[in-house]
Design a protein around this motif. Structure first.
Motif, PDB file in Angstrom:
ATOM      1  N   GLN A  26       0.513  -1.025   0.113  1.00 47.07           N
ATOM      2  CA  GLN A  26       0.097   0.005   0.033  1.00 47.07           C
ATOM      3  C   GLN A  26       1.091   1.231   0.129  1.00 47.07           C
ATOM      4  O   GLN A  26       1.221   2.436  -0.952  1.00 47.07           O
ATOM      5  CB  GLN A  26      -1.173   0.123   1.392  1.00 47.07           C
ATOM      6  N   ARG A  30       1.448   4.394  -3.346  1.00 45.75           N
ATOM      7  CA  ARG A  30       0.385   5.644  -2.985  1.00 45.75           C
ATOM      8  C   ARG A  30       0.782   6.318  -3.971  1.00 45.75           C
ATOM      9  O   ARG A  30       2.047   7.060  -3.748  1.00 45.75           O
ATOM     10  CB  ARG A  30       0.523   5.781  -1.540  1.00 45.75           C
ATOM     11  N   ARG A  31       0.318   7.034  -4.279  1.00 41.11           N
ATOM     12  CA  ARG A  31      -0.101   7.932  -5.400  1.00 41.11           C
ATOM     13  C   ARG A  31      -0.233   9.262  -5.186  1.00 41.11           C
ATOM     14  O   ARG A  31      -1.280   9.897  -3.917  1.00 41.11           O
ATOM     15  CB  ARG A  31      -0.186   7.850  -6.750  1.00 41.11           C
TER      16      ARG A  31
END
Length: 97
Positions: A26, A30-31
């Motif tokens: 995760q 993540r962006r």
């Protein structure tokens, strides 16, 4: 806001009751969205490098926790076996009179 904290019965760890445990994948995936105001000085490569580092550390913690749980199970099983052996030695007739 973090939310109530309690003992997670599955892992034995204290954590927020609102959010599930964070996993390394995760963090890696993540962006951060850019807004109409731009990136506000954040270098996407530096952010990704940091997220990768956090994910690596988190993966190491998960591995260590898994090893600790397996070792605790091994100790528990060995203790139960030892206790059974001690009970048999203390009462070799198996409880028969």
């Amino acid at each position: 806001m973090a939310g109530p904290v309690g003992l997670d019965q599955g892992t034995g760890c204290y954590r927020s009751a609102i959010r599930p445990p964070l996993r390394p994948w995760q963090v890696r995936e993540r962006r951060f969205r850019t807004t109409r105001f731009g990136r506000r000085g954040l270098d996407p490569d530096e952010v990704q490098e940091f997220l990768d580092r956090v994910a690596d550390d988190l993966a190491a913690v998960h591995d260590a926790l898994g090893n600790s749980v397996r070792e605790a199970v091994r100790f528990r099983d060995a203790l139960r076996q030892w206790q059974s052996e001690q009970a048999r030695r203390a009462n070799p007739a198996g409880g028969r009179y």
